[in-house]
Scaffold this motif. Structure first.
Motif, PDB file in Angstrom:
ATOM      1  N   TRP A 188      -6.342   3.412  -8.305  1.00 35.38           N
ATOM      2  CA  TRP A 188      -6.804   2.039  -8.462  1.00 35.38           C
ATOM      3  C   TRP A 188      -8.116   1.999  -9.238  1.00 35.38           C
ATOM      4  O   TRP A 188      -8.903   2.948  -9.220  1.00 35.38           O
ATOM      5  N   THR A 189      -8.313   0.900  -9.954  1.00 33.93           N
ATOM      6  CA  THR A 189      -9.546   0.671 -10.699  1.00 33.93           C
ATOM      7  C   THR A 189      -9.935  -0.797 -10.576  1.00 33.93           C
ATOM      8  O   THR A 189      -9.083  -1.659 -10.343  1.00 33.93           O
ATOM      9  N   THR A 190     -11.227  -1.068 -10.735  1.00 34.64           N
ATOM     10  CA  THR A 190     -11.707  -2.448 -10.765  1.00 34.64           C
ATOM     11  C   THR A 190     -12.151  -2.792 -12.182  1.00 34.64           C
ATOM     12  O   THR A 190     -12.383  -1.917 -13.010  1.00 34.64           O
ATOM     13  N   ASP A 191     -12.273  -4.078 -12.428  1.00 33.82           N
ATOM     14  CA  ASP A 191     -12.677  -4.581 -13.738  1.00 33.82           C
ATOM     15  C   ASP A 191     -14.163  -4.924 -13.720  1.00 33.82           C
ATOM     16  O   ASP A 191     -14.692  -5.303 -12.677  1.00 33.82           O
ATOM     17  N   HIS A 192     -14.826  -4.803 -14.866  1.00 30.13           N
ATOM     18  CA  HIS A 192     -16.256  -5.114 -14.906  1.00 30.13           C
ATOM     19  C   HIS A 192     -16.534  -6.541 -15.360  1.00 30.13           C
ATOM     20  O   HIS A 192     -17.686  -6.970 -15.371  1.00 30.13           O
ATOM     21  N   ILE A 200      12.277   1.357 -23.042  1.00 37.48           N
ATOM     22  CA  ILE A 200      11.280   1.843 -22.090  1.00 37.48           C
ATOM     23  C   ILE A 200      11.705   3.247 -21.667  1.00 37.48           C
ATOM     24  O   ILE A 200      12.529   3.409 -20.760  1.00 37.48           O
ATOM     25  N   PRO A 201      11.190   4.286 -22.318  1.00 36.27           N
ATOM     26  CA  PRO A 201      11.642   5.642 -21.998  1.00 36.27           C
ATOM     27  C   PRO A 201      11.126   6.177 -20.666  1.00 36.27           C
ATOM     28  O   PRO A 201      11.678   7.146 -20.141  1.00 36.27           O
ATOM     29  N   LYS A 202      10.077   5.552 -20.131  1.00 33.20           N
ATOM     30  CA  LYS A 202       9.532   6.048 -18.865  1.00 33.20           C
ATOM     31  C   LYS A 202       8.907   4.893 -18.097  1.00 33.20           C
ATOM     32  O   LYS A 202       8.163   4.087 -18.655  1.00 33.20           O
ATOM     33  N   ARG A 203       9.206   4.833 -16.804  1.00 31.44           N
ATOM     34  CA  ARG A 203       8.636   3.799 -15.936  1.00 31.44           C
ATOM     35  C   ARG A 203       8.455   4.410 -14.552  1.00 31.44           C
ATOM     36  O   ARG A 203       9.421   4.821 -13.917  1.00 31.44           O
ATOM     37  N   THR A 204       7.207   4.476 -14.094  1.00 30.63           N
ATOM     38  CA  THR A 204       6.883   5.067 -12.803  1.00 30.63           C
ATOM     39  C   THR A 204       6.485   3.958 -11.835  1.00 30.63           C
ATOM     40  O   THR A 204       5.657   3.105 -12.172  1.00 30.63           O
ATOM     41  N   THR A 205       7.065   3.960 -10.631  1.00 28.05           N
ATOM     42  CA  THR A 205       6.804   2.884  -9.675  1.00 28.05           C
ATOM     43  C   THR A 205       6.287   3.435  -8.345  1.00 28.05           C
ATOM     44  O   THR A 205       6.324   4.639  -8.096  1.00 28.05           O
ATOM     45  N   PHE A 206       5.815   2.526  -7.498  1.00 26.05           N
ATOM     46  CA  PHE A 206       5.378   2.872  -6.145  1.00 26.05           C
ATOM     47  C   PHE A 206       5.706   1.710  -5.218  1.00 26.05           C
ATOM     48  O   PHE A 206       6.034   0.604  -5.668  1.00 26.05           O
ATOM     49  N   ASP A 207       5.606   1.959  -3.929  1.00 27.16           N
ATOM     50  CA  ASP A 207       5.830   0.940  -2.908  1.00 27.16           C
ATOM     51  C   ASP A 207       4.511   0.206  -2.678  1.00 27.16           C
ATOM     52  O   ASP A 207       3.557   0.793  -2.158  1.00 27.16           O
ATOM     53  N   PRO A 208       4.408  -1.081  -3.044  1.00 31.73           N
ATOM     54  CA  PRO A 208       3.119  -1.769  -2.959  1.00 31.73           C
ATOM     55  C   PRO A 208       2.741  -2.263  -1.568  1.00 31.73           C
ATOM     56  O   PRO A 208       1.597  -2.670  -1.345  1.00 31.73           O
ATOM     57  N   GLY A 209       3.675  -2.239  -0.616  1.00 32.78           N
ATOM     58  CA  GLY A 209       3.423  -2.822   0.691  1.00 32.78           C
ATOM     59  C   GLY A 209       2.176  -2.316   1.393  1.00 32.78           C
ATOM     60  O   GLY A 209       1.320  -3.117   1.816  1.00 32.78           O
ATOM     61  N   PRO A 210       2.008  -1.000   1.568  1.00 31.64           N
ATOM     62  CA  PRO A 210       0.819  -0.499   2.269  1.00 31.64           C
ATOM     63  C   PRO A 210      -0.492  -0.887   1.585  1.00 31.64           C
ATOM     64  O   PRO A 210      -1.474  -1.215   2.262  1.00 31.64           O
ATOM     65  N   ALA A 211      -0.515  -0.863   0.255  1.00 33.16           N
ATOM     66  CA  ALA A 211      -1.744  -1.228  -0.462  1.00 33.16           C
ATOM     67  C   ALA A 211      -2.069  -2.701  -0.271  1.00 33.16           C
ATOM     68  O   ALA A 211      -3.228  -3.075  -0.034  1.00 33.16           O
ATOM     69  N   VAL A 212      -1.060  -3.563  -0.372  1.00 34.28           N
ATOM     70  CA  VAL A 212      -1.298  -5.001  -0.191  1.00 34.28           C
ATOM     71  C   VAL A 212      -1.788  -5.278   1.224  1.00 34.28           C
ATOM     72  O   VAL A 212      -2.737  -6.054   1.432  1.00 34.28           O
ATOM     73  N   GLU A 213      -1.177  -4.646   2.201  1.00 35.59           N
ATOM     74  CA  GLU A 213      -1.569  -4.873   3.594  1.00 35.59           C
ATOM     75  C   GLU A 213      -3.030  -4.475   3.827  1.00 35.59           C
ATOM     76  O   GLU A 213      -3.799  -5.209   4.460  1.00 35.59           O
ATOM     77  N   LYS A 214      -3.427  -3.328   3.292  1.00 33.90           N
ATOM     78  CA  LYS A 214      -4.798  -2.856   3.493  1.00 33.90           C
ATOM     79  C   LYS A 214      -5.795  -3.713   2.722  1.00 33.90           C
ATOM     80  O   LYS A 214      -6.859  -4.079   3.243  1.00 33.90           O
ATOM     81  N   LEU A 215      -5.464  -4.066   1.492  1.00 32.76           N
ATOM     82  CA  LEU A 215      -6.378  -4.857   0.670  1.00 32.76           C
ATOM     83  C   LEU A 215      -6.501  -6.288   1.180  1.00 32.76           C
ATOM     84  O   LEU A 215      -7.576  -6.890   1.111  1.00 32.76           O
ATOM     85  N   LEU A 266     -16.825  -7.363  -5.562  1.00 34.87           N
ATOM     86  CA  LEU A 266     -15.605  -6.584  -5.361  1.00 34.87           C
ATOM     87  C   LEU A 266     -15.910  -5.088  -5.389  1.00 34.87           C
ATOM     88  O   LEU A 266     -15.438  -4.333  -4.526  1.00 34.87           O
ATOM     89  N   ALA A 267     -16.693  -4.657  -6.360  1.00 33.12           N
ATOM     90  CA  ALA A 267     -17.020  -3.236  -6.469  1.00 33.12           C
ATOM     91  C   ALA A 267     -17.703  -2.729  -5.201  1.00 33.12           C
ATOM     92  O   ALA A 267     -17.416  -1.616  -4.726  1.00 33.12           O
ATOM     93  N   PHE A 268     -18.589  -3.536  -4.635  1.00 31.18           N
ATOM     94  CA  PHE A 268     -19.278  -3.127  -3.408  1.00 31.18           C
ATOM     95  C   PHE A 268     -18.298  -3.072  -2.235  1.00 31.18           C
ATOM     96  O   PHE A 268     -18.338  -2.143  -1.418  1.00 31.18           O
ATOM     97  N   ALA A 269     -17.403  -4.044  -2.156  1.00 26.56           N
ATOM     98  CA  ALA A 269     -16.477  -4.119  -1.024  1.00 26.56           C
ATOM     99  C   ALA A 269     -15.503  -2.947  -0.996  1.00 26.56           C
ATOM    100  O   ALA A 269     -15.056  -2.537   0.078  1.00 26.56           O
ATOM    101  N   VAL A 270     -15.168  -2.406  -2.164  1.00 22.79           N
ATOM    102  CA  VAL A 270     -14.161  -1.336  -2.219  1.00 22.79           C
ATOM    103  C   VAL A 270     -14.774   0.038  -2.487  1.00 22.79           C
ATOM    104  O   VAL A 270     -14.048   0.989  -2.756  1.00 22.79           O
ATOM    105  N   LYS A 271     -16.093   0.150  -2.370  1.00 18.93           N
ATOM    106  CA  LYS A 271     -16.743   1.416  -2.735  1.00 18.93           C
ATOM    107  C   LYS A 271     -16.269   2.587  -1.881  1.00 18.93           C
ATOM    108  O   LYS A 271     -16.298   3.737  -2.335  1.00 18.93           O
ATOM    109  N   ASP A 272     -15.823   2.322  -0.655  1.00 16.74           N
ATOM    110  CA  ASP A 272     -15.329   3.394   0.211  1.00 16.74           C
ATOM    111  C   ASP A 272     -13.819   3.301   0.432  1.00 16.74           C
ATOM    112  O   ASP A 272     -13.276   3.919   1.351  1.00 16.74           O
ATOM    113  N   LEU A 273     -13.140   2.542  -0.411  1.00 17.82           N
ATOM    114  CA  LEU A 273     -11.708   2.305  -0.231  1.00 17.82           C
ATOM    115  C   LEU A 273     -10.889   3.559  -0.521  1.00 17.82           C
ATOM    116  O   LEU A 273     -11.101   4.240  -1.525  1.00 17.82           O
TER     117      LEU A 273
END
Length: 255
Positions: A164-168, A74-89, A150-157
């Motif tokens: 972030w992306t949603t699935d169709h 794995i030559p490259k792996r980029t991470t983030f802190d998921p806590g704030p996103a989980v709390e808001k979602l 889901l798409a409607f609920a997150v339209k202003d997220l």
């Protein structure tokens, strides 16, 4: 050449690749073309696909995890802190379940997903455990809801510091680090390989493929892709059920 997996090479969540698609991709490599898998799947979900195809490289988790099938590194792996996103979602979408990727292993899960949703070993976790785990990929399923709801609920997220992306096809949302997309990862990888994007072909079907299709010299949307994905493509091919990817490759790379 950059290829999405789910909805492009296989049915969603499936590891079954049709003989026509396998043959077409093999023929592409006979022309000296490098094949890159570019997918929202985690690395654990990519390996059974890569095992069936002559793949030069894989960009997993929407480009947050790079994997070299030849060296298994794995030559490259980029991470983030998921806590704030989980709390808001969690506040916005009550009844959702969450999982953070543990690259090459599986997931930590807050709530129970549906069978087949997650790749690899899944371990139940608390919010605090998930929040304390830097990850390249956070996924959410809104149980008993539709993709349209889901798409409607997150339209202003707005989620600072992430993409972030949603699935169709499912009520499913994927979060990755800021400025990480399939398109950005392919831009960086093609630069390292000395490949001009104008010479690249990309095929995909989802919202997370938009930047990839824009990046490529020729972007192809699958026939079942949503209208906004088809709108950015140079071409729309038949659906995955009709082996649309194989039909495109047969035309560009004849026997």
């Amino acid at each position: 050449m950059a290829l999405d997996i789910d909805g492009t090479l296989t049915g969603v969540g499936s590891n079954d690749i049709s003989p026509a698609v396998k043959a077409a991709i093999t023929r592409v490599t006979d022309h000296g073309v490098k094949v890159v898998l570019s997918t929202g799947r985690s690395l654990v979900g990519v390996t059974p696909i890569a095992a069936q195809l002559p793949v030069s490289f894989a960009l997993c988790s929407n480009g947050a995890v790079w994997w070299d099938p030849a060296t298994r590194e794995i030559p490259k792996r980029t991470t983030f802190d998921p806590g704030p996103a989980v709390e808001k979602l969690r506040a916005l979408l009550p009844g959702s379940v969450f999982a953070v990727e543990r690259t090459g292993v599986g997931n930590l899960s807050l709530g129970r997903f549906l069978p087949g949703d997650l790749w690899g070993e899944t371990v139940d976790a608390t919010f605090d455990e998930i929040a304390a785990t830097p990850t390249p990929r956070l996924v959410l399923r809104w149980l008993d809801r539709t993709p349209a709801e889901l798409a409607f609920a997150v339209k202003d997220l707005h989620l600072p510091g992430v993409e972030w992306t949603t699935d169709h096809t499912e009520a499913w949302l994927t979060v990755v680090p800021a400025d990480v997309t399939k398109g950005s990862a392919l831009h960086d990888l093609s630069g390292e390989l000395g490949i001009d994007p104008r010479d690249a072909l990309a095929i995909g079907d989802g919202s997370n493929d938009v930047e990839m299709l824009r990046w490529a010299g020729h972007g192809v949307a699958m026939g079942q892709a949503p209208a906004h994905v088809q709108a950015v493509a140079d071409e729309v091919c038949p659906t995955v059920l009709d082996d649309g990817a194989a039909q495109v490759l047969d035309r560009f790379f004849p026997a």
